[in-house]
Design an enzyme around this catalytic site. Structure first.
Site, PDB file in Angstrom:
ATOM      1  N   SER A 141       3.474  -1.415 -11.771  1.00 51.66           N
ATOM      2  CA  SER A 141       3.825  -2.843 -11.777  1.00 51.66           C
ATOM      3  C   SER A 141       3.688  -3.335 -13.205  1.00 51.66           C
ATOM      4  CB  SER A 141       2.866  -3.631 -10.876  1.00 51.66           C
ATOM      5  OG  SER A 141       2.929  -5.021 -11.178  1.00 51.66           O
ATOM      6  N   TYR A 154      -5.642  -5.133  -8.320  1.00 53.19           N
ATOM      7  CA  TYR A 154      -4.266  -4.624  -8.325  1.00 53.19           C
ATOM      8  C   TYR A 154      -3.857  -4.150  -9.724  1.00 53.19           C
ATOM      9  CZ  TYR A 154       0.814  -4.705  -7.453  1.00 53.19           C
ATOM     10  OH  TYR A 154       2.142  -4.382  -7.317  1.00 53.19           O
ATOM     11  N   LYS A 158      -2.917  -0.354 -10.876  1.00 51.12           N
ATOM     12  CA  LYS A 158      -1.607   0.016 -11.431  1.00 51.12           C
ATOM     13  C   LYS A 158      -1.744   0.542 -12.860  1.00 51.12           C
ATOM     14  CE  LYS A 158       0.873  -1.132  -7.793  1.00 51.12           C
ATOM     15  NZ  LYS A 158       1.505  -0.101  -6.956  1.00 51.12           N
TER      16      LYS A 158
HETATM   17  P1  NAI Z   1       5.546  -3.633   1.203  1.00 45.07           P
HETATM   18  O1  NAI Z   1       4.248  -4.283   1.555  1.00 45.07           O
HETATM   19  O2  NAI Z   1       6.819  -4.247   1.695  1.00 45.07           O
HETATM   20  O3  NAI Z   1       5.528  -2.104   1.674  1.00 45.07           O
HETATM   21  C1  NAI Z   1       4.420  -1.270   1.400  1.00 45.07           C
HETATM   22  C2  NAI Z   1       4.415  -0.135   2.407  1.00 45.07           C
HETATM   23  O4  NAI Z   1       3.248   0.666   2.147  1.00 45.07           O
HETATM   24  C3  NAI Z   1       4.312  -0.618   3.854  1.00 45.07           C
HETATM   25  O5  NAI Z   1       5.270   0.042   4.661  1.00 45.07           O
HETATM   26  C4  NAI Z   1       2.883  -0.251   4.250  1.00 45.07           C
HETATM   27  O6  NAI Z   1       2.739   0.041   5.642  1.00 45.07           O
HETATM   28  C5  NAI Z   1       2.626   0.973   3.378  1.00 45.07           C
HETATM   29  N1  NAI Z   1       1.203   1.210   3.179  1.00 45.07           N
HETATM   30  C6  NAI Z   1       0.272   0.313   2.757  1.00 45.07           C
HETATM   31  N2  NAI Z   1      -0.944   0.867   2.749  1.00 45.07           N
HETATM   32  C7  NAI Z   1      -0.790   2.154   3.182  1.00 45.07           C
HETATM   33  C8  NAI Z   1      -1.686   3.233   3.411  1.00 45.07           C
HETATM   34  N3  NAI Z   1      -3.007   3.093   3.197  1.00 45.07           N
HETATM   35  N4  NAI Z   1      -1.192   4.406   3.844  1.00 45.07           N
HETATM   36  C9  NAI Z   1       0.129   4.550   4.094  1.00 45.07           C
HETATM   37  N5  NAI Z   1       1.030   3.560   3.907  1.00 45.07           N
HETATM   38  C10 NAI Z   1       0.577   2.374   3.453  1.00 45.07           C
HETATM   39  O7  NAI Z   1       5.534  -3.502  -0.399  1.00 45.07           O
HETATM   40  P2  NAI Z   1       6.741  -3.575  -1.460  1.00 45.07           P
HETATM   41  O8  NAI Z   1       6.871  -4.971  -1.912  1.00 45.07           O
HETATM   42  O9  NAI Z   1       7.925  -2.850  -0.974  1.00 45.07           O
HETATM   43  O10 NAI Z   1       6.077  -2.762  -2.684  1.00 45.07           O
HETATM   44  C11 NAI Z   1       6.184  -1.356  -2.799  1.00 45.07           C
HETATM   45  C12 NAI Z   1       5.470  -0.914  -4.075  1.00 45.07           C
HETATM   46  O11 NAI Z   1       6.018  -1.584  -5.188  1.00 45.07           O
HETATM   47  C13 NAI Z   1       3.969  -1.198  -4.081  1.00 45.07           C
HETATM   48  O12 NAI Z   1       3.272  -0.154  -4.717  1.00 45.07           O
HETATM   49  C14 NAI Z   1       3.891  -2.465  -4.915  1.00 45.07           C
HETATM   50  O13 NAI Z   1       2.624  -2.604  -5.535  1.00 45.07           O
HETATM   51  C15 NAI Z   1       4.991  -2.220  -5.918  1.00 45.07           C
HETATM   52  N6  NAI Z   1       5.486  -3.446  -6.533  1.00 45.07           N
HETATM   53  C16 NAI Z   1       6.083  -4.416  -5.763  1.00 45.07           C
HETATM   54  C17 NAI Z   1       6.543  -5.569  -6.341  1.00 45.07           C
HETATM   55  C18 NAI Z   1       7.208  -6.656  -5.544  1.00 45.07           C
HETATM   56  O14 NAI Z   1       7.507  -7.721  -6.117  1.00 45.07           O
HETATM   57  N7  NAI Z   1       7.482  -6.465  -4.254  1.00 45.07           N
HETATM   58  C19 NAI Z   1       6.363  -5.818  -7.788  1.00 45.07           C
HETATM   59  C20 NAI Z   1       5.744  -4.718  -8.497  1.00 45.07           C
HETATM   60  C21 NAI Z   1       5.320  -3.585  -7.866  1.00 45.07           C
END
Ligand code: NAI
Length: 246
Positions: A141, A154, A158
Site C-alpha cells: 500500500s 497497517y 505493509k
Molecule cells: P477486501 O477486504 O475486499 O478483501 C480482502 C480479502 O482477504 C477478503 O476476501 C478476506 O476474506 C480475505 N482475508 C482477510 N483476512 C484473511 C485471512 N486471515 N485469511 C485468509 N483470507 C483473509 O480488500 P481489498 O480492498 O480488495 O484489498 C486487497 C489488498 O489490497 C489488501 O492487502 C489491502 O491492504 C490492499 N490495498 C487495498 C486498497 C484499497 O483501497 N482497497 C489500497 C491499498 C492496498
C-alpha cells in the site's frame, strides 16, 4: 539462462496451464486478479477465509486462515501440481491512533498482512524453485511507504511486507523466482465506495490523475508482474495510485 516455468504458448493465453495461488481472492482486488488469471488460462487457487462471492467459475476455493502456517502448508502441499504464481493479496485494516490502539488491533493486522504473506512465501519456495522458477506479487500500500494517521498497524505491516519482498527477491532470485510488490493508493472497491464521501474526496484531492484506480487497474499491474514480460524485474514496488503519493 534460467528456463521459464510451465511456459504458455506464444499464440495462446499468457498463463495457460500455470498454477496460481491468490490469497484473499474471494472478493475485491484479489478477486479481480484471480478472475483475470483464470481468464488467461491459469489454474487459480483462491486461499481465503471466506468462500468467493458469486460466479467464481474457474476458481478453486480453499477456505483457510493465512495466519495459520500449518493450514497454509497443508493447502499448498495438497495441490496436485506445484504453484509457480503467488499473489499475497489478503489484507485487513483495524484503524486507530497509536495512543488508543489495542494489543489485539496491532497483532491481528500484523498477523494477516505480514505473517500471512510470510507463511505463503515459505510454503511455496520449495515447490516453486523445484518447478524451475516462478513469480510472487505482494499487495502492499502507499501507506506502507508514507505512513498514515490512524494506521500504525497497517502501515507497519505493509512497510514490513515491502522489506519481505526485497529479502525474498534476494533469496529466491538465484532459483528463478521474482518477487515484487504493488502499492495501490485508494482503490474503488465496494469497501471504499461505502466510505464517507469526504474520505474519498481527500484521496481524490491528493491524486494527480482525475480517476482513482479500479480493481482492474491493480489486476493489470499484477498480471504484468506475473507475466514472462516481467522476467527481469524483481525486488520492486510498483505504485498503482493515480499519483496519490509521488
Ligand atoms: P477486501 O477486504 O475486499 O478483501 C480482502 C480479502 O482477504 C477478503 O476476501 C478476506 O476474506 C480475505 N482475508 C482477510 N483476512 C484473511 C485471512 N486471515 N485469511 C485468509 N483470507 C483473509 O480488500 P481489498 O480492498 O480488495 O484489498 C486487497 C489488498 O489490497 C489488501 O492487502 C489491502 O491492504 C490492499 N490495498 C487495498 C486498497 C484499497 O483501497 N482497497 C489500497 C491499498 C492496498
Amino acid at each position: 539462462m534460467q528456463s521459464e516455468p510451465q511456459t504458455g504458448r506464444a499464440d495462446g493465453p499468457a498463463f495457460q496451464g500455470r498454477v496460481a495461488i491468490v490469497t484473499g481472492g474471494a472478493r475485491g482486488i484479489g478477486r479481480a486478479i484471480a478472475d483475470a488469471l483464470a481468464g488467461q488460462g491459469a489454474e487459480v487457487h483462491v486461499f481465503d477465509r471466506d468462500a468467493p462471492e458469486e460466479s467464481a467459475s474457474g476458481l478453486v476455493p480453499h477456505t483457510l486462515d493465512i495466519r495459520d502456517s500449518a493450514q497454509v502448508a497443508e493447502a499448498v502441499g495438497g495441490l496436485t501440481r506445484p504453484p509457480t504464481l503467488l499473489v499475497n493479496n489478503a489484507g485487513i485494516t483495524r484503524d486507530r491512533s497509536i495512543a488508543r490502539m489495542s494489543d489485539e488491533e496491532w497483532e491481528t493486522v500484523l498477523a494477516v498482512n505480514l505473517t500471512g504473506a510470510f507463511n505463503l512465501i515459505r510454503a511455496v519456495a520449495a515447490p516453486m524453485t523445484q518447478a524451475g522458477g516462478g513469480r510472487i506479487v505482494n499487495m502492499a500500500s502507499i501507506n506502507g511507504l508514507r505512513g498514515k494517521f490512524g494506521q500504525a498497524n497497517y502501515a507497519a505491516s505493509k512497510g514490513g511486507l515491502i522489506a519481505l519482498t526485497k529479502t525474498a527477491a534476494r533469496e529466491l532470485g538465484p532459483k528463478g523466482v521474482t518477487v515484487n510488490a504493488i502499492a495501490p493508493g485508494m482503490v474503488m472497491t465496494d469497501m471504499v465506495r461505502a466510505l464517507p464521501q469526504e474520505v474519498r474526496d481527500r484521496a481524490a484531492a491528493e491524486s494527480v490523475l482525475p480517476a482513482l484506480p479500479e480493481v482492474d487497474d491493480v489486476a493489470a499491474a499484477a498480471l504484468f508482474l506475473l507475466s514472462d514480460a516481467a522476467r527481469c524485474i524483481t525486488g520492486q514496488v510498483l505504485q498503482v495510485d493515480s499519483g496519490q503519493y509521488i
